[in-house]
Structure formats: C-alpha cells, structure tokens
Motif scaffolding. Structure first.
Motif, PDB file in Angstrom:
ATOM      1  N   SER A 188      20.217 -12.849  17.665  1.00 36.53           N
ATOM      2  CA  SER A 188      19.053 -12.173  18.242  1.00 36.53           C
ATOM      3  C   SER A 188      18.616 -12.840  19.546  1.00 36.53           C
ATOM      4  CB  SER A 188      17.909 -12.147  17.229  1.00 36.53           C
ATOM      5  OG  SER A 188      17.560 -13.453  16.806  1.00 36.53           O
ATOM      6  N   TRP A 189      18.603 -14.175  19.568  1.00 36.80           N
ATOM      7  CA  TRP A 189      18.275 -14.883  20.816  1.00 36.80           C
ATOM      8  C   TRP A 189      19.309 -14.581  21.902  1.00 36.80           C
ATOM      9  CZ3 TRP A 189      14.331 -18.151  22.465  1.00 36.80           C
ATOM     10  CH2 TRP A 189      13.388 -18.530  21.516  1.00 36.80           C
ATOM     11  N   LEU A 190      20.587 -14.570  21.529  1.00 38.42           N
ATOM     12  CA  LEU A 190      21.640 -14.277  22.506  1.00 38.42           C
ATOM     13  C   LEU A 190      21.501 -12.853  23.039  1.00 38.42           C
ATOM     14  CD1 LEU A 190      24.249 -15.102  23.968  1.00 38.42           C
ATOM     15  CD2 LEU A 190      25.527 -14.314  21.958  1.00 38.42           C
ATOM     16  N   SER A 191      21.182 -11.915  22.158  1.00 38.72           N
ATOM     17  CA  SER A 191      21.028 -10.522  22.591  1.00 38.72           C
ATOM     18  C   SER A 191      19.880 -10.377  23.584  1.00 38.72           C
ATOM     19  CB  SER A 191      20.798  -9.619  21.375  1.00 38.72           C
ATOM     20  OG  SER A 191      21.922  -9.636  20.520  1.00 38.72           O
ATOM     21  N   LEU A 192      18.771 -11.073  23.331  1.00 38.91           N
ATOM     22  CA  LEU A 192      17.653 -11.037  24.275  1.00 38.91           C
ATOM     23  C   LEU A 192      18.080 -11.558  25.638  1.00 38.91           C
ATOM     24  CD1 LEU A 192      14.569 -10.767  24.905  1.00 38.91           C
ATOM     25  CD2 LEU A 192      14.382 -13.179  24.254  1.00 38.91           C
ATOM     26  N   TRP A 193      18.784 -12.689  25.650  1.00 34.84           N
ATOM     27  CA  TRP A 193      19.189 -13.290  26.928  1.00 34.84           C
ATOM     28  C   TRP A 193      20.176 -12.370  27.659  1.00 34.84           C
ATOM     29  CZ3 TRP A 193      20.211 -19.288  27.208  1.00 34.84           C
ATOM     30  CH2 TRP A 193      20.147 -19.691  28.546  1.00 34.84           C
ATOM     31  N   LEU A 194      21.149 -11.836  26.948  1.00 31.31           N
ATOM     32  CA  LEU A 194      22.116 -10.928  27.578  1.00 31.31           C
ATOM     33  C   LEU A 194      21.433  -9.686  28.135  1.00 31.31           C
ATOM     34  CD1 LEU A 194      25.051 -11.235  25.035  1.00 31.31           C
ATOM     35  CD2 LEU A 194      25.206 -11.739  27.490  1.00 31.31           C
ATOM     36  N   ASN A 195      20.434  -9.190  27.423  1.00 34.99           N
ATOM     37  CA  ASN A 195      19.689  -8.032  27.926  1.00 34.99           C
ATOM     38  C   ASN A 195      18.985  -8.379  29.232  1.00 34.99           C
ATOM     39  OD1 ASN A 195      18.285  -5.321  27.588  1.00 34.99           O
ATOM     40  ND2 ASN A 195      16.534  -6.696  27.574  1.00 34.99           N
ATOM     41  N   GLN A 196      18.384  -9.567  29.277  1.00 34.05           N
ATOM     42  CA  GLN A 196      17.720  -9.990  30.511  1.00 34.05           C
ATOM     43  C   GLN A 196      18.716 -10.208  31.651  1.00 34.05           C
ATOM     44  OE1 GLN A 196      14.792 -13.061  30.299  1.00 34.05           O
ATOM     45  NE2 GLN A 196      13.605 -12.052  28.703  1.00 34.05           N
ATOM     46  N   LEU A 197      19.969 -10.521  31.296  1.00 36.85           N
ATOM     47  CA  LEU A 197      21.017 -10.701  32.314  1.00 36.85           C
ATOM     48  C   LEU A 197      21.608  -9.379  32.776  1.00 36.85           C
ATOM     49  CD1 LEU A 197      22.858 -13.802  30.766  1.00 36.85           C
ATOM     50  CD2 LEU A 197      21.411 -13.787  32.808  1.00 36.85           C
ATOM     51  N   GLY A 198      21.160  -8.279  32.180  1.00 36.46           N
ATOM     52  CA  GLY A 198      21.596  -6.957  32.636  1.00 36.46           C
ATOM     53  C   GLY A 198      22.838  -6.422  31.970  1.00 36.46           C
ATOM     54  N   ALA A 199      23.230  -6.983  30.818  1.00 40.35           N
ATOM     55  CA  ALA A 199      24.432  -6.512  30.127  1.00 40.35           C
ATOM     56  C   ALA A 199      24.154  -5.197  29.401  1.00 40.35           C
ATOM     57  CB  ALA A 199      24.909  -7.559  29.128  1.00 40.35           C
ATOM     58  N   GLU A 200      25.218  -4.405  29.215  1.00 40.43           N
ATOM     59  CA  GLU A 200      25.169  -3.219  28.362  1.00 40.43           C
ATOM     60  C   GLU A 200      25.599  -3.675  26.969  1.00 40.43           C
ATOM     61  OE1 GLU A 200      27.445   0.019  29.875  1.00 40.43           O
ATOM     62  OE2 GLU A 200      26.739  -0.262  31.942  1.00 40.43           O
ATOM     63  N   LEU A 201      24.665  -3.662  26.029  1.00 39.58           N
ATOM     64  CA  LEU A 201      24.863  -4.346  24.757  1.00 39.58           C
ATOM     65  C   LEU A 201      25.147  -3.404  23.603  1.00 39.58           C
ATOM     66  CD1 LEU A 201      22.049  -7.064  24.698  1.00 39.58           C
ATOM     67  CD2 LEU A 201      24.499  -7.475  24.673  1.00 39.58           C
ATOM     68  N   GLY A 206      -0.010 -13.572  15.076  1.00 39.59           N
ATOM     69  CA  GLY A 206       0.843 -12.382  15.061  1.00 39.59           C
ATOM     70  C   GLY A 206       1.660 -12.194  16.319  1.00 39.59           C
ATOM     71  N   SER A 207       1.869 -13.254  17.102  1.00 35.87           N
ATOM     72  CA  SER A 207       2.585 -13.136  18.380  1.00 35.87           C
ATOM     73  C   SER A 207       4.031 -13.582  18.251  1.00 35.87           C
ATOM     74  CB  SER A 207       1.886 -13.964  19.463  1.00 35.87           C
ATOM     75  OG  SER A 207       1.875 -15.333  19.116  1.00 35.87           O
ATOM     76  N   CYS A 208       4.884 -13.009  19.091  1.00 35.95           N
ATOM     77  CA  CYS A 208       6.299 -13.392  19.163  1.00 35.95           C
ATOM     78  C   CYS A 208       6.547 -13.954  20.551  1.00 35.95           C
ATOM     79  CB  CYS A 208       7.195 -12.177  18.890  1.00 35.95           C
ATOM     80  SG  CYS A 208       8.963 -12.498  19.093  1.00 35.95           S
ATOM     81  N   ASP A 209       6.730 -15.268  20.637  1.00 33.82           N
ATOM     82  CA  ASP A 209       6.779 -15.946  21.935  1.00 33.82           C
ATOM     83  C   ASP A 209       8.202 -16.171  22.453  1.00 33.82           C
ATOM     84  OD1 ASP A 209       4.047 -16.081  21.931  1.00 33.82           O
ATOM     85  OD2 ASP A 209       3.950 -18.116  21.143  1.00 33.82           O
ATOM     86  N   THR A 210       9.167 -15.405  21.948  1.00 35.27           N
ATOM     87  CA  THR A 210      10.559 -15.654  22.310  1.00 35.27           C
ATOM     88  C   THR A 210      10.804 -15.513  23.807  1.00 35.27           C
ATOM     89  OG1 THR A 210      11.221 -14.844  20.135  1.00 35.27           O
ATOM     90  CG2 THR A 210      12.937 -15.013  21.811  1.00 35.27           C
ATOM     91  N   ALA A 211      10.359 -14.409  24.388  1.00 37.86           N
ATOM     92  CA  ALA A 211      10.587 -14.182  25.820  1.00 37.86           C
ATOM     93  C   ALA A 211       9.898 -15.264  26.645  1.00 37.86           C
ATOM     94  CB  ALA A 211      10.098 -12.796  26.218  1.00 37.86           C
ATOM     95  N   ARG A 212       8.717 -15.681  26.230  1.00 36.44           N
ATOM     96  CA  ARG A 212       8.011 -16.742  26.957  1.00 36.44           C
ATOM     97  C   ARG A 212       8.767 -18.058  26.864  1.00 36.44           C
ATOM     98  NH1 ARG A 212       2.038 -18.612  25.203  1.00 36.44           N
ATOM     99  NH2 ARG A 212       3.270 -19.700  23.605  1.00 36.44           N
TER     100      ARG A 212
END
Length: 359
Positions: free
Chosen positions: A23-36, A334-340
């Motif tokens: 899940s962490w890798l998918s978030l990072w790849l999405n931010q890098l502009g990959a088609e996932l 109730g917060s998700c701070d992953t992106a931060r």
C-alpha cells in the motif's frame, strides 16, 4: 525529480498491493505518475491501509497461486515492470500453516516469473524477499548479499528458496541482452503507519494501547534491524529505475537495511513508543514453549550504498516517532497521515542531498 522520472506514465504492476508495504509502495508510485494495477488477495486486515489511502488504481482480487488468473491479468494490463510483494509474510503464522506459506511464497513467485516471462511487455521484475533469507549465526556482524542462505522456520526457508529460484531464472532464462531483468531485494524489520498484521510488535502495541491493555512482550531482548517502511521502498524504486534503464548489474540481490546503530531490542522499541504515546504500556510475558525466532539479526547494505548511492533517511528513533504518531493520530483523531509522512521523508532526503531523489 525522483528516480529520473522513469515511472511517469509507465505501466506498473504491484502484487500484494493490499498489504502493508504494497500500500505504501502504491501510494508512492501513484505520486510518481505511474499507471498502476494491483493484484492481491482481499485486504488482509480491518482496518486496511490501502482502503484508507483511496489510490486511483486498477485493483484485481486474486491469488498468486492461481496461475491462470495471474497470467490473464498480466497479459491484459501489459505492465512494463512488476514489483512482486504478494506473500505470506509472518514467521509465527508459518509455523501454524507451513503449507500455505510455502505454496504462496514459492509457487506463487514461480507463477509470477512464468507469467512475466511469457508477456513481452514486462522488461523488469523487482522481487521482494526478506532479511531472514540468510543462515543466521546469531552474530553481531551484518549479512551481505553473498552470504549463505538458510531458514530455520517455514517462512524464512520459503524466502531463501525464492532467492535460489530467482538466481536460477536469471541464469536459465534472463541472460540474453534483450531478456527481462530480475532483481531481489531484502529489507529489515519495517515499521510505519497502516500495519495491522498479527504477531508484529508495532501493530500489537497500538491495538493494546487503543484497547487500554498492556503490550505483552514475549521476546523483549531480541534485536532487530528496525527501519521505516519508506527507506527500503526507496531502495526498491531505485533498483526498479536501474532495471528500467537496462542496467544489467542491477539484476542481482540487494540489501536495504538500516545502519548498525539502528538495530535495537524489542523492549527499547516499546519504550520509545511509550515516550510518544503514554497508552503504550509494555509488559514482559515470556512464552515457555514459543516457536523459534531469531534473537539477533543485522543486514550489511554496503553494496547498495556504494553502487546505488542509497542511504537510509530516518534513524530508528525518528522512524519510531513517525510510526507511533501515525497510529496515535489515527486512533485519537481519525486521521491518516501517510501522504504527509511521505512528504516529510522526501523533504528530509532532499536536505540530505541523496542522489536518488535529486537525480
């Protein structure tokens, strides 16, 4: 520009994307502009990190042991690079269910390799194994990539077998200049927000804290190479970049562990968590007939540092602080701070002038 911008617009497949690392890798790849596209079993826990992130990606529910469905998915999506994380990742569960562990980790990996080998679009595979692939002599010396493989439990054995299978595929099928490139990557004990797996110290700690119960420590003196999940993921993405750029020397095993000073005991980790969240209350509760678990384990990541210019960004105390605060904010606010956390990590990496970020 991260990783020479090689992931932007590139079709990338992540097996095991519903898991903690995936899940962490998918978030990072999405931010890098990959088609996932992700291929995985249903989310393994409730709550589930991937569901909290709401990443825009195509998600396929499937078992890597299902060779036909896996092959059809890879053929349909036509990825250019595959990050293979799907696995049964827990040592203690492997004692209770060795058949599932071995079939998932070994046969599942074989299915991934075969499906990729038969799909011309796939040019690179990054296969995630474990620091536990080494024959552990319980010494303070770190294990390097050329050290002997082993496995005293079904999980460790299965991952060591994956390393052997990977080497055989490199020699048997991936030696020609135009063949796909395969690398294996080995990390330490990763921590970070969003992990709710059973029999792991951090998830156990935050569940106990949220329920107002003590954290029971069965093996408090055990020393582990603790590292924030973003540190090895940076290494995985860096290896992927080199494979995409057709650097054949990257098609090899790689260690991505923390510095030697970041290997501390379970009780030290628990006390550091308590300093961030007072509801974490460690209590020693030894098991008389516990299954064998490694007491001392270190990785030597010299090769990654010298050849890839990779270095850990967050020392263990910062990793613990970030991790504990993630869960504290989740349970209390109730917060998700992953992106931060990812943004903070990238800022700290940039401040340290790490070349994988700025190249």
């Amino acid at each position: 520009m991260q990783f020479n911008d090689v992931y932007r617009g590139r079709r990338v497949m992540v097996t095991g994307h519903t898991g903690f690392k995936g899940s962490w890798l998918s978030l990072w790849l999405n931010q890098l502009g990959a088609e996932l596209v992700g291929y995985s079993l249903e989310a393994p826990t409730t709550p589930n990190h991937l569901q909290l992130l709401s990443i825009p990606m195509h998600s396929v529910t499937g078992d890597v042991r299902d060779a036909e469905k896996l092959s059809l998915t890879i053929n349909e999506f036509q990825p250019e690079i595959v990050f293979h994380l799907a696995a049964q990742p827990l040592v203690r569960l492997s004692y209770r269910n060795p058949n599932e562990t071995i079939s998932t980790n070994i046969q599942g990996t074989l299915n991934v390799y075969e499906a990729c080998r038969m799909t011309p679009s796939v040019r690179s595979i990054v296969s995630i194994t474990s620091d536990k692939v080494y024959q552990n002599l319980e010494t303070s010396d770190g294990y390097c990539e050329s050290d002997r493989l082993g496995g005293a439990d079904p999980y460790s054995c299965s991952k060591a077998c994956v390393e052997l299978i990977s080497e055989s595929y490199r020699k048997s099928f991936f030696e020609s200049e135009d063949s796909l490139l395969l690398a294996t990557v080995r990390a330490g004990n990763v921590i970070g927000g969003g992990d709710w797996a059973e029999d792991r110290i951090v998830p156990d700690a935050v569940r106990a804290a949220a329920d107002g119960k003590p954290l029971l420590l069965r093996n408090p003196e055990a020393v582990r190479p603790w590292q924030h999940v973003l540190d090895p993921l940076a290494g995985y993405l860096l290896v992927g970049e080199k494979l995409i750029q057709r650097e054949r020397t990257a098609a090899a095993p790689w260690n991505f562990g923390p510095n030697q000073s970041d290997a501390v005991s379970v009780i030290q980790l628990a006390e550091a968590m308590r300093s961030c969240w007072q509801d974490v209350e460690p209590e020693i509760c030894r098991e008389e007939k516990a299954p064998h678990e490694t007491r001392l384990l270190h990785l030597d990541s010299t090769r990654a540092k010298q050849c890839l210019s990779w270095n850990p960004v967050w020392p263990w105390d910062v990793a613990i602080q970030k991790t504990t605060n993630w869960y504290k904010n989740y349970y209390l606010n109730g917060s998700c701070d992953t992106a931060r956390d990812l943004d903070c990590y990238l800022e700290d990496a940039s401040a340290a002038n790490l070349t994988w970020l700025t190249a």
